[in-house]
Design a protein around this motif. Sequence first.
Motif, mmCIF file in Angstrom:
data_model
loop_
_atom_site.group_PDB
_atom_site.id
_atom_site.type_symbol
_atom_site.label_atom_id
_atom_site.label_comp_id
_atom_site.label_asym_id
_atom_site.label_seq_id
_atom_site.Cartn_x
_atom_site.Cartn_y
_atom_site.Cartn_z
ATOM 1 N N ASP A 264 0.832 -1.204 0.000
ATOM 2 C CA ASP A 264 0.000 0.000 0.000
ATOM 3 C C ASP A 264 0.867 1.256 0.000
ATOM 4 O O ASP A 264 0.418 2.324 -0.380
ATOM 5 C CB ASP A 264 -0.918 0.023 1.221
ATOM 6 C CG ASP A 264 -2.014 -1.025 1.142
ATOM 7 O OD1 ASP A 264 -2.320 -1.484 0.020
ATOM 8 O OD2 ASP A 264 -2.563 -1.389 2.196
ATOM 9 N N LYS A 265 2.110 1.120 0.462
ATOM 10 C CA LYS A 265 3.039 2.257 0.540
ATOM 11 C C LYS A 265 3.971 2.337 -0.671
ATOM 12 O O LYS A 265 4.921 3.103 -0.673
ATOM 13 C CB LYS A 265 3.870 2.157 1.815
ATOM 14 C CG LYS A 265 3.022 2.247 3.064
ATOM 15 C CD LYS A 265 3.858 2.093 4.307
ATOM 16 C CE LYS A 265 2.981 2.145 5.539
ATOM 17 N NZ LYS A 265 3.719 1.990 6.761
ATOM 18 N N ALA A 266 3.690 1.561 -1.692
ATOM 19 C CA ALA A 266 4.546 1.536 -2.888
ATOM 20 C C ALA A 266 4.534 2.881 -3.597
ATOM 21 O O ALA A 266 3.506 3.561 -3.653
ATOM 22 C CB ALA A 266 4.079 0.444 -3.845
ATOM 23 N N ARG A 267 5.676 3.228 -4.148
ATOM 24 C CA ARG A 267 5.817 4.464 -4.927
ATOM 25 C C ARG A 267 4.828 4.436 -6.094
ATOM 26 O O ARG A 267 4.118 5.392 -6.348
ATOM 27 C CB ARG A 267 7.263 4.577 -5.418
ATOM 28 C CG ARG A 267 7.614 5.855 -6.132
ATOM 29 C CD ARG A 267 9.090 5.870 -6.510
ATOM 30 N NE ARG A 267 9.444 4.800 -7.418
ATOM 31 C CZ ARG A 267 9.377 4.888 -8.745
ATOM 32 N NH1 ARG A 267 8.987 5.988 -9.322
ATOM 33 N NH2 ARG A 267 9.718 3.859 -9.504
ATOM 34 N N ILE A 268 4.821 3.336 -6.840
ATOM 35 C CA ILE A 268 3.815 3.067 -7.876
ATOM 36 C C ILE A 268 3.211 1.714 -7.523
ATOM 37 O O ILE A 268 3.932 0.713 -7.469
ATOM 38 C CB ILE A 268 4.441 3.023 -9.285
ATOM 39 C CG1 ILE A 268 5.060 4.378 -9.627
ATOM 40 C CG2 ILE A 268 3.394 2.607 -10.321
ATOM 41 C CD1 ILE A 268 5.872 4.369 -10.907
#
Length: 104
Positions: free
Chosen positions: A37-41
């Motif tokens: 959920d915290k991924a850059r993309i």
Amino acid sequence: MANLLFICSKNQWRSPTAELLFKNHPLHQASSAGTSDKARIRINQKMIDRADVIFVMERKHQQLLKQRFDITGKQLVVLDIEDNYQFNDPELIGILEDILREYL
């Protein structure tokens, strides 16, 4: 031109490094995303649908894709690269170049 998709957890270090290896490549286009959920993309179905080959850094990423998305008929490759590297780490680049030799 084949569309290659590289996936790790947060799309900060491993998958963007792999994507960068294919910048301006004559035969392949690469993109990257993350499963967190915290991924850059963050990975989505549209990205999966567009990909010809999907590379995941760890088996857990493969399992997450199978649980969350339709990957039917997609070529999926587990690279077995643990989250021990920073972005563009020379050791990571060497590992990726060795594993991805047939694509580079």
